[in-house]
Design a protein around this motif. Structure first.
Motif, PDB file in Angstrom:
ATOM      1  N   MET A   1     -21.145  24.056   3.729  1.00  0.00           N
ATOM      2  CA  MET A   1     -20.347  23.782   2.534  1.00  0.00           C
ATOM      3  C   MET A   1     -19.413  22.590   2.753  1.00  0.00           C
ATOM      4  O   MET A   1     -18.850  22.441   3.839  1.00  0.00           O
ATOM      5  CB  MET A   1     -19.524  25.023   2.188  1.00  0.00           C
ATOM      6  N   VAL A   2     -19.266  21.749   1.717  1.00  0.00           N
ATOM      7  CA  VAL A   2     -18.407  20.568   1.843  1.00  0.00           C
ATOM      8  C   VAL A   2     -16.942  20.991   1.697  1.00  0.00           C
ATOM      9  O   VAL A   2     -16.590  21.709   0.762  1.00  0.00           O
ATOM     10  CB  VAL A   2     -18.768  19.538   0.731  1.00  0.00           C
ATOM     11  N   LYS A   3     -16.095  20.578   2.641  1.00  0.00           N
ATOM     12  CA  LYS A   3     -14.665  20.909   2.537  1.00  0.00           C
ATOM     13  C   LYS A   3     -14.054  20.162   1.355  1.00  0.00           C
ATOM     14  O   LYS A   3     -14.389  18.998   1.109  1.00  0.00           O
ATOM     15  CB  LYS A   3     -13.934  20.459   3.806  1.00  0.00           C
ATOM     16  N   PRO A   4     -13.116  20.796   0.614  1.00  0.00           N
ATOM     17  CA  PRO A   4     -12.526  20.110  -0.545  1.00  0.00           C
ATOM     18  C   PRO A   4     -11.654  18.919  -0.122  1.00  0.00           C
ATOM     19  O   PRO A   4     -11.073  18.924   0.962  1.00  0.00           O
ATOM     20  CB  PRO A   4     -11.662  21.200  -1.200  1.00  0.00           C
ATOM     21  N   VAL A   5     -11.600  17.928  -0.992  1.00  0.00           N
ATOM     22  CA  VAL A   5     -10.774  16.735  -0.712  1.00  0.00           C
ATOM     23  C   VAL A   5      -9.413  16.931  -1.377  1.00  0.00           C
ATOM     24  O   VAL A   5      -9.322  17.005  -2.605  1.00  0.00           O
ATOM     25  CB  VAL A   5     -11.450  15.460  -1.280  1.00  0.00           C
ATOM     26  N   THR A   6      -8.367  17.064  -0.570  1.00  0.00           N
ATOM     27  CA  THR A   6      -7.023  17.273  -1.137  1.00  0.00           C
ATOM     28  C   THR A   6      -6.038  16.184  -0.707  1.00  0.00           C
ATOM     29  O   THR A   6      -4.927  16.132  -1.203  1.00  0.00           O
ATOM     30  CB  THR A   6      -6.446  18.640  -0.696  1.00  0.00           C
ATOM     31  N   LYS A   7      -6.455  15.340   0.244  1.00  0.00           N
ATOM     32  CA  LYS A   7      -5.548  14.295   0.741  1.00  0.00           C
ATOM     33  C   LYS A   7      -6.051  12.918   0.343  1.00  0.00           C
ATOM     34  O   LYS A   7      -7.254  12.665   0.413  1.00  0.00           O
ATOM     35  CB  LYS A   7      -5.458  14.359   2.268  1.00  0.00           C
ATOM     36  N   ALA A   8      -5.113  12.065  -0.030  1.00  0.00           N
ATOM     37  CA  ALA A   8      -5.496  10.680  -0.328  1.00  0.00           C
ATOM     38  C   ALA A   8      -4.568   9.736   0.420  1.00  0.00           C
ATOM     39  O   ALA A   8      -3.355   9.957   0.498  1.00  0.00           O
ATOM     40  CB  ALA A   8      -5.423  10.399  -1.823  1.00  0.00           C
ATOM     41  N   VAL A   9      -5.171   8.695   0.975  1.00  0.00           N
ATOM     42  CA  VAL A   9      -4.418   7.662   1.693  1.00  0.00           C
ATOM     43  C   VAL A   9      -4.305   6.436   0.778  1.00  0.00           C
ATOM     44  O   VAL A   9      -5.308   6.006   0.200  1.00  0.00           O
ATOM     45  CB  VAL A   9      -5.150   7.263   2.995  1.00  0.00           C
ATOM     46  N   PHE A  10      -3.091   5.916   0.661  1.00  0.00           N
ATOM     47  CA  PHE A  10      -2.857   4.703  -0.129  1.00  0.00           C
ATOM     48  C   PHE A  10      -2.395   3.603   0.834  1.00  0.00           C
ATOM     49  O   PHE A  10      -1.226   3.593   1.229  1.00  0.00           O
ATOM     50  CB  PHE A  10      -1.768   4.956  -1.190  1.00  0.00           C
ATOM     51  N   PRO A  11      -3.296   2.739   1.244  1.00  0.00           N
ATOM     52  CA  PRO A  11      -2.866   1.676   2.164  1.00  0.00           C
ATOM     53  C   PRO A  11      -2.120   0.596   1.376  1.00  0.00           C
ATOM     54  O   PRO A  11      -2.694  -0.060   0.524  1.00  0.00           O
ATOM     55  CB  PRO A  11      -4.183   1.118   2.717  1.00  0.00           C
ATOM     56  N   VAL A  12      -0.840   0.457   1.645  1.00  0.00           N
ATOM     57  CA  VAL A  12      -0.025  -0.505   0.880  1.00  0.00           C
ATOM     58  C   VAL A  12       0.789  -1.388   1.821  1.00  0.00           C
ATOM     59  O   VAL A  12       1.894  -1.802   1.498  1.00  0.00           O
ATOM     60  CB  VAL A  12       0.912   0.224  -0.128  1.00  0.00           C
ATOM     61  N   ALA A  13       0.216  -1.651   2.992  1.00  0.00           N
ATOM     62  CA  ALA A  13       0.957  -2.405   4.005  1.00  0.00           C
ATOM     63  C   ALA A  13       0.561  -3.876   4.046  1.00  0.00           C
ATOM     64  O   ALA A  13       1.034  -4.623   4.894  1.00  0.00           O
ATOM     65  CB  ALA A  13       0.746  -1.769   5.381  1.00  0.00           C
ATOM     66  N   GLY A  14      -0.298  -4.299   3.121  1.00  0.00           N
ATOM     67  CA  GLY A  14      -0.751  -5.698   3.123  1.00  0.00           C
ATOM     68  C   GLY A  14       0.378  -6.644   2.748  1.00  0.00           C
ATOM     69  O   GLY A  14       1.424  -6.228   2.223  1.00  0.00           O
ATOM     70  N   LEU A  15       0.172  -7.918   3.009  1.00  0.00           N
ATOM     71  CA  LEU A  15       1.225  -8.918   2.779  1.00  0.00           C
ATOM     72  C   LEU A  15       1.259  -9.395   1.325  1.00  0.00           C
ATOM     73  O   LEU A  15       2.259  -9.937   0.872  1.00  0.00           O
ATOM     74  CB  LEU A  15       1.022 -10.115   3.714  1.00  0.00           C
ATOM     75  N   GLY A  16       0.163  -9.213   0.611  1.00  0.00           N
ATOM     76  CA  GLY A  16       0.129  -9.607  -0.803  1.00  0.00           C
ATOM     77  C   GLY A  16       0.335 -11.099  -1.012  1.00  0.00           C
ATOM     78  O   GLY A  16       0.995 -11.521  -1.969  1.00  0.00           O
ATOM     79  N   THR A  17      -0.255 -11.909  -0.148  1.00  0.00           N
ATOM     80  CA  THR A  17       0.023 -13.357  -0.192  1.00  0.00           C
ATOM     81  C   THR A  17      -0.460 -14.020  -1.481  1.00  0.00           C
ATOM     82  O   THR A  17       0.073 -15.048  -1.874  1.00  0.00           O
ATOM     83  CB  THR A  17      -0.627 -14.082   1.001  1.00  0.00           C
ATOM     84  N   ARG A  18      -1.440 -13.409  -2.143  1.00  0.00           N
ATOM     85  CA  ARG A  18      -1.946 -14.053  -3.361  1.00  0.00           C
ATOM     86  C   ARG A  18      -0.930 -13.989  -4.497  1.00  0.00           C
ATOM     87  O   ARG A  18      -1.105 -14.621  -5.523  1.00  0.00           O
ATOM     88  CB  ARG A  18      -3.274 -13.409  -3.789  1.00  0.00           C
ATOM     89  N   PHE A  19       0.113 -13.190  -4.297  1.00  0.00           N
ATOM     90  CA  PHE A  19       1.138 -13.096  -5.340  1.00  0.00           C
ATOM     91  C   PHE A  19       2.457 -13.719  -4.931  1.00  0.00           C
ATOM     92  O   PHE A  19       3.490 -13.449  -5.535  1.00  0.00           O
ATOM     93  CB  PHE A  19       1.350 -11.643  -5.769  1.00  0.00           C
ATOM     94  N   LEU A  20       2.423 -14.553  -3.907  1.00  0.00           N
ATOM     95  CA  LEU A  20       3.660 -15.269  -3.561  1.00  0.00           C
ATOM     96  C   LEU A  20       4.004 -16.233  -4.701  1.00  0.00           C
ATOM     97  O   LEU A  20       3.101 -16.736  -5.350  1.00  0.00           O
ATOM     98  CB  LEU A  20       3.453 -16.043  -2.256  1.00  0.00           C
ATOM     99  N   PRO A  21       5.252 -16.481  -5.027  1.00  0.00           N
ATOM    100  CA  PRO A  21       6.425 -16.029  -4.292  1.00  0.00           C
ATOM    101  C   PRO A  21       6.917 -14.624  -4.641  1.00  0.00           C
ATOM    102  O   PRO A  21       7.791 -14.113  -3.979  1.00  0.00           O
ATOM    103  CB  PRO A  21       7.494 -17.060  -4.671  1.00  0.00           C
TER     104      PRO A  21
END
Ligand code: UTP
Length: 292
Positions: A1-21
Protein backbone atom coordinates in the motif's frame (compact mmCIF):
# COMPACT_ATOMS: atom_id res chain seq x y z
CA UNK A 1 0.00 0.00 0.00
CA UNK A 2 1.21 3.52 -0.84
CA UNK A 3 1.84 5.66 2.27
CA UNK A 4 -0.24 8.89 2.27
CA UNK A 5 1.48 12.16 1.37
CA UNK A 6 1.06 14.64 4.23
CA UNK A 7 4.30 16.65 4.06
CA UNK A 8 5.29 19.24 1.50
CA UNK A 9 8.65 20.94 1.08
CA UNK A 10 8.74 24.51 -0.25
CA UNK A 11 12.27 25.34 -1.37
CA UNK A 12 12.49 29.13 -1.12
CA UNK A 13 16.19 29.65 -0.56
CA UNK A 14 17.07 30.74 -4.11
CA UNK A 15 18.58 34.15 -4.81
CA UNK A 16 15.83 35.25 -7.21
CA UNK A 17 18.31 37.12 -9.40
CA UNK A 18 15.86 37.45 -12.29
CA UNK A 19 13.86 39.85 -10.16
CA UNK A 20 16.65 42.17 -9.12
CA UNK A 21 16.59 44.85 -7.86
CA UNK A 22 13.32 43.92 -6.05
CA UNK A 23 14.83 40.74 -4.59
CA UNK A 24 17.70 42.70 -3.06
CA UNK A 25 15.46 43.09 -0.01
CA UNK A 26 12.17 41.25 -0.75
CA UNK A 27 12.01 37.47 -1.04
CA UNK A 28 10.62 36.57 -4.47
CA UNK A 29 7.92 34.46 -2.81
CA UNK A 30 6.53 37.52 -1.01
CA UNK A 31 6.03 39.43 -4.24
CA UNK A 32 2.38 40.16 -4.68
CA UNK A 33 0.09 38.80 -7.31
CA UNK A 34 -3.00 41.06 -7.15
CA UNK A 35 -3.18 41.21 -3.33
CA UNK A 36 -1.58 37.98 -2.13
CA UNK A 37 2.05 36.94 -2.00
CA UNK A 38 3.09 34.12 -4.30
CA UNK A 39 3.70 31.82 -1.36
CA UNK A 40 0.04 32.07 -0.29
CA UNK A 41 -1.10 30.50 -3.56
CA UNK A 42 1.35 27.62 -3.06
CA UNK A 43 0.23 27.06 0.53
CA UNK A 44 -3.43 27.13 -0.45
CA UNK A 45 -2.80 24.57 -3.19
CA UNK A 46 -1.06 22.28 -0.70
CA UNK A 47 -3.83 22.73 1.90
CA UNK A 48 -6.35 21.90 -0.80
CA UNK A 49 -4.45 18.66 -1.42
CA UNK A 50 -4.63 17.57 2.23
CA UNK A 51 -1.06 18.50 3.21
CA UNK A 52 -0.72 19.02 6.98
CA UNK A 53 3.04 19.58 7.41
CA UNK A 54 4.66 22.48 5.58
CA UNK A 55 8.45 22.55 5.45
CA UNK A 56 10.15 25.70 4.21
CA UNK A 57 13.77 25.63 3.13
CA UNK A 58 14.84 29.24 3.61
CA UNK A 59 18.02 31.28 3.61
CA UNK A 60 19.39 34.59 4.84
CA UNK A 61 17.15 37.53 4.08
CA UNK A 62 13.90 35.56 4.01
CA UNK A 63 12.56 36.61 7.42
CA UNK A 64 9.63 38.49 5.79
CA UNK A 65 8.46 35.10 4.56
CA UNK A 66 8.56 33.61 8.06
CA UNK A 67 6.73 36.62 9.54
CA UNK A 68 4.01 36.36 6.93
CA UNK A 69 2.63 33.18 8.52
CA UNK A 70 2.67 34.57 12.07
CA UNK A 71 -0.37 36.12 13.66
CA UNK A 72 -0.44 39.93 13.49
CA UNK A 73 -2.05 40.86 16.88
CA UNK A 74 -1.89 44.65 16.45
CA UNK A 75 -3.50 44.47 13.04
CA UNK A 76 -6.13 42.03 14.30
CA UNK A 77 -7.05 44.29 17.27
CA UNK A 78 -7.26 47.35 15.05
CA UNK A 79 -9.54 45.60 12.55
CA UNK A 80 -11.68 44.15 15.32
CA UNK A 81 -12.09 47.57 16.97
CA UNK A 82 -13.26 48.99 13.65
CA UNK A 83 -15.62 46.07 13.00
CA UNK A 84 -13.85 45.14 9.76
CA UNK A 85 -14.97 41.51 9.79
CA UNK A 86 -14.26 40.83 6.15
CA UNK A 87 -10.63 41.92 6.47
CA UNK A 88 -10.37 39.90 9.71
CA UNK A 89 -11.37 36.86 7.67
CA UNK A 90 -8.75 37.67 5.02
CA UNK A 91 -6.12 37.66 7.77
CA UNK A 92 -7.53 34.53 9.36
CA UNK A 93 -7.10 32.65 6.08
CA UNK A 94 -3.34 33.29 6.20
CA UNK A 95 -2.92 31.79 9.67
CA UNK A 96 -1.55 28.30 10.01
CA UNK A 97 -2.11 25.93 12.95
CA UNK A 98 0.69 26.01 15.53
CA UNK A 99 3.44 23.59 14.60
CA UNK A 100 2.23 23.06 11.05
CA UNK A 101 5.12 25.02 9.56
CA UNK A 102 8.79 24.23 10.05
CA UNK A 103 11.77 26.04 8.68
CA UNK A 104 15.16 24.68 7.82
CA UNK A 105 17.99 26.72 6.52
CA UNK A 106 19.99 26.19 3.35
CA UNK A 107 23.22 27.99 4.19
CA UNK A 108 24.40 28.23 0.62
CA UNK A 109 22.34 28.26 -2.59
CA UNK A 110 23.73 25.02 -4.00
CA UNK A 111 20.71 24.14 -6.08
CA UNK A 112 17.17 22.79 -5.78
CA UNK A 113 18.35 19.25 -5.07
CA UNK A 114 20.49 20.47 -2.19
CA UNK A 115 17.60 22.57 -0.84
CA UNK A 116 15.32 19.50 -0.73
CA UNK A 117 18.07 17.42 0.88
CA UNK A 118 18.34 20.06 3.65
CA UNK A 119 14.80 19.04 4.72
CA UNK A 120 15.61 15.32 5.03
CA UNK A 121 15.40 15.11 8.84
CA UNK A 122 11.93 16.63 8.84
CA UNK A 123 10.69 14.37 6.06
CA UNK A 124 11.73 11.04 7.50
CA UNK A 125 10.79 7.78 5.84
CA UNK A 126 7.67 8.64 3.87
CA UNK A 127 6.71 10.02 0.46
CA UNK A 128 6.59 13.81 0.33
CA UNK A 129 5.63 16.60 -2.03
CA UNK A 130 7.86 19.39 -3.33
CA UNK A 131 6.16 22.61 -4.41
CA UNK A 132 8.00 25.43 -6.20
CA UNK A 133 5.97 28.58 -5.54
CA UNK A 134 7.34 30.18 -8.74
CA UNK A 135 5.23 27.80 -10.76
CA UNK A 136 1.74 29.09 -10.24
CA UNK A 137 -1.03 26.90 -11.59
CA UNK A 138 -4.63 28.01 -11.97
CA UNK A 139 -6.74 24.86 -11.76
CA UNK A 140 -10.22 23.81 -10.68
CA UNK A 141 -8.74 20.96 -8.65
CA UNK A 142 -5.37 21.86 -7.06
CA UNK A 143 -2.60 20.27 -9.13
CA UNK A 144 -1.04 18.72 -6.05
CA UNK A 145 -4.39 17.05 -5.28
CA UNK A 146 -4.50 15.67 -8.83
CA UNK A 147 -1.00 14.27 -8.31
CA UNK A 148 -1.65 12.77 -4.88
CA UNK A 149 -4.75 11.05 -6.23
CA UNK A 150 -2.73 9.47 -9.05
CA UNK A 151 0.18 8.70 -6.72
CA UNK A 152 -2.09 6.81 -4.34
CA UNK A 153 -2.69 4.38 -7.20
CA UNK A 154 0.85 3.87 -8.46
CA UNK A 155 3.34 5.14 -5.86
CA UNK A 156 6.94 5.87 -6.83
CA UNK A 157 8.14 9.31 -7.90
CA UNK A 158 5.81 11.59 -9.80
CA UNK A 159 6.44 14.87 -11.58
CA UNK A 160 3.90 17.36 -12.91
CA UNK A 161 4.15 17.49 -16.68
CA UNK A 162 2.70 19.79 -19.31
CA UNK A 163 2.74 19.83 -23.07
CA UNK A 164 4.86 22.62 -24.55
CA UNK A 165 5.40 23.88 -28.09
CA UNK A 166 8.42 22.18 -29.71
CA UNK A 167 10.32 25.49 -30.02
CA UNK A 168 9.96 26.04 -26.24
CA UNK A 169 11.24 22.59 -25.20
CA UNK A 170 14.84 23.72 -24.79
CA UNK A 171 13.81 25.86 -21.81
CA UNK A 172 12.62 22.85 -19.76
CA UNK A 173 13.43 19.41 -18.44
CA UNK A 174 11.74 17.11 -20.96
CA UNK A 175 10.39 13.63 -20.29
CA UNK A 176 11.16 10.58 -22.39
CA UNK A 177 7.93 8.60 -22.06
CA UNK A 178 7.81 4.81 -22.24
CA UNK A 179 4.02 4.52 -22.23
CA UNK A 180 0.94 6.58 -21.47
CA UNK A 181 -2.21 5.60 -19.57
CA UNK A 182 -4.72 8.47 -19.53
CA UNK A 183 -2.93 11.43 -17.98
CA UNK A 184 -0.12 9.36 -16.49
CA UNK A 185 3.09 8.64 -18.39
CA UNK A 186 5.69 6.12 -17.39
CA UNK A 187 9.09 7.77 -17.65
CA UNK A 188 12.12 6.03 -19.15
CA UNK A 189 14.39 9.07 -19.28
CA UNK A 190 14.67 12.84 -18.83
CA UNK A 191 16.69 15.41 -20.72
CA UNK A 192 17.46 18.76 -19.14
CA UNK A 193 17.09 21.65 -21.60
CA UNK A 194 17.52 19.62 -24.82
CA UNK A 195 19.02 21.27 -27.89
CA UNK A 196 16.37 22.44 -30.36
CA UNK A 197 14.96 19.51 -32.32
CA UNK A 198 16.46 16.79 -30.10
CA UNK A 199 13.71 16.61 -27.44
CA UNK A 200 12.33 13.10 -26.85
CA UNK A 201 8.77 14.43 -26.33
CA UNK A 202 6.85 17.67 -25.81
CA UNK A 203 6.25 16.93 -22.10
CA UNK A 204 7.97 19.45 -19.83
CA UNK A 205 8.52 18.99 -16.10
CA UNK A 206 6.92 21.67 -13.89
CA UNK A 207 7.62 22.53 -10.24
CA UNK A 208 5.46 19.95 -8.45
CA UNK A 209 6.86 16.61 -7.38
CA UNK A 210 5.94 13.68 -5.20
CA UNK A 211 9.09 11.88 -4.17
CA UNK A 212 10.06 8.79 -2.25
CA UNK A 213 12.62 8.84 0.59
CA UNK A 214 15.04 7.03 -1.76
CA UNK A 215 15.45 10.31 -3.62
CA UNK A 216 16.88 11.84 -0.42
CA UNK A 217 19.40 9.01 -0.26
CA UNK A 218 20.26 9.58 -3.92
CA UNK A 219 20.72 13.29 -3.20
CA UNK A 220 23.20 12.42 -0.49
CA UNK A 221 25.41 10.87 -3.19
CA UNK A 222 24.58 13.32 -5.98
CA UNK A 223 27.43 15.59 -7.01
CA UNK A 224 27.06 18.99 -8.60
CA UNK A 225 25.44 18.77 -12.03
CA UNK A 226 24.40 21.38 -14.58
CA UNK A 227 25.32 24.93 -13.59
CA UNK A 228 27.47 23.63 -10.73
CA UNK A 229 24.29 22.99 -8.70
CA UNK A 230 22.98 19.82 -7.04
CA UNK A 231 20.05 19.00 -9.31
CA UNK A 232 16.86 17.39 -8.04
CA UNK A 233 16.22 15.84 -11.44
CA UNK A 234 19.53 13.94 -11.31
CA UNK A 235 18.42 12.26 -8.06
CA UNK A 236 14.95 11.49 -9.47
CA UNK A 237 16.47 10.06 -12.66
CA UNK A 238 18.24 7.43 -10.56
CA UNK A 239 14.83 5.96 -9.71
CA UNK A 240 13.91 5.40 -13.36
CA UNK A 241 13.56 1.72 -14.16
CA UNK A 242 13.14 0.73 -10.51
CA UNK A 243 9.90 -0.58 -9.09
CA UNK A 244 7.96 1.61 -8.49
CA UNK A 245 9.71 3.93 -10.91
CA UNK A 246 9.09 7.47 -12.12
CA UNK A 247 5.96 8.85 -13.73
CA UNK A 248 4.67 12.15 -15.02
CA UNK A 249 1.15 13.46 -14.51
CA UNK A 250 -0.18 15.65 -17.30
CA UNK A 251 -2.21 17.96 -15.08
CA UNK A 252 -5.38 19.94 -15.78
CA UNK A 253 -4.66 23.61 -15.28
CA UNK A 254 -2.88 26.66 -16.62
CA UNK A 255 0.67 27.25 -15.46
CA UNK A 256 2.41 30.61 -15.13
CA UNK A 257 6.16 30.87 -14.69
CA UNK A 258 6.29 33.52 -11.99
CA UNK A 259 10.05 33.09 -11.64
CA UNK A 260 10.51 35.47 -14.55
CA UNK A 261 9.10 38.92 -15.13
CA UNK A 262 7.08 38.11 -18.27
CA UNK A 263 5.34 35.16 -16.60
CA UNK A 264 4.64 37.17 -13.48
CA UNK A 265 3.01 39.94 -15.53
CA UNK A 266 0.89 37.40 -17.42
CA UNK A 267 -0.23 35.82 -14.14
CA UNK A 268 -1.09 39.23 -12.72
CA UNK A 269 -3.33 40.00 -15.69
CA UNK A 270 -4.96 36.53 -15.71
CA UNK A 271 -5.60 36.46 -11.95
CA UNK A 272 -6.78 40.08 -11.95
CA UNK A 273 -9.29 39.33 -14.72
CA UNK A 274 -10.53 36.23 -12.88
CA UNK A 275 -11.35 38.11 -9.68
CA UNK A 276 -15.05 38.76 -9.11
CA UNK A 277 -14.33 42.02 -7.29
CA UNK A 278 -11.79 43.45 -9.73
CA UNK A 279 -12.31 41.60 -13.01
CA UNK A 280 -15.10 43.62 -14.67
CA UNK A 281 -13.39 47.01 -14.25
CA UNK A 282 -9.96 45.60 -15.05
CA UNK A 283 -11.21 43.99 -18.26
CA UNK A 284 -12.76 47.28 -19.31
CA UNK A 285 -9.40 48.95 -18.76
CA UNK A 286 -7.62 46.28 -20.81
CA UNK A 287 -10.13 46.55 -23.65
CA UNK A 288 -9.47 50.28 -23.85
CA UNK A 289 -5.69 49.88 -24.14
CA UNK A 290 -4.03 50.90 -27.37
CA UNK A 291 -1.74 47.96 -27.93
CA UNK A 292 0.53 49.40 -30.66
P1 UTP B 1 15.29 29.04 -9.49
O1 UTP B 1 15.97 28.25 -10.51
O2 UTP B 1 14.10 29.84 -9.92
O3 UTP B 1 16.36 30.02 -8.83
O4 UTP B 1 14.92 28.09 -8.30
P2 UTP B 1 16.15 31.32 -7.98
O5 UTP B 1 17.38 31.58 -7.23
O6 UTP B 1 14.90 31.23 -7.14
O7 UTP B 1 15.88 32.45 -9.06
P3 UTP B 1 16.87 33.09 -10.16
O8 UTP B 1 17.06 32.05 -11.20
O9 UTP B 1 18.15 33.53 -9.50
O10 UTP B 1 16.08 34.28 -10.65
C1 UTP B 1 13.76 27.27 -8.32
C2 UTP B 1 13.27 27.07 -6.90
O11 UTP B 1 14.29 26.42 -6.12
C3 UTP B 1 14.62 27.20 -4.98
C4 UTP B 1 14.18 28.62 -5.33
O12 UTP B 1 13.92 29.38 -4.16
C5 UTP B 1 12.95 28.39 -6.19
O13 UTP B 1 11.79 28.16 -5.39
N1 UTP B 1 16.08 27.07 -4.74
C6 UTP B 1 16.94 27.16 -5.78
C7 UTP B 1 16.53 26.86 -3.46
O14 UTP B 1 15.74 26.78 -2.49
N2 UTP B 1 17.86 26.73 -3.25
C8 UTP B 1 18.77 26.81 -4.25
O15 UTP B 1 19.98 26.66 -3.99
C9 UTP B 1 18.28 27.03 -5.55
Amino acid sequence: MVKPVTKAVFPVAGLGTRFLPATKSIPKEIMTLVDRPLIQYAIDEARGAGITDFIFVTSRGKSALEDYFDRAPELEHALEAKGKDQLMQVLEDTNMPSGAISYVRQQQAMGLGHAVWCARRLIGDEPFAVVLPDDLIAADEPVLAQMIEAHNEIGGCMMAAMEVEPDKASAYGILDAESRDGNVVKVKGMVEKPEAGTQPSNLAVIGRYILTPQVLENLHETGRGAGGEIQLTDAIAQQIGKDPGVSGLIFDGERFDCGNKGGFLQATVAFGMARDDLGPEFKEFLRGLKLD
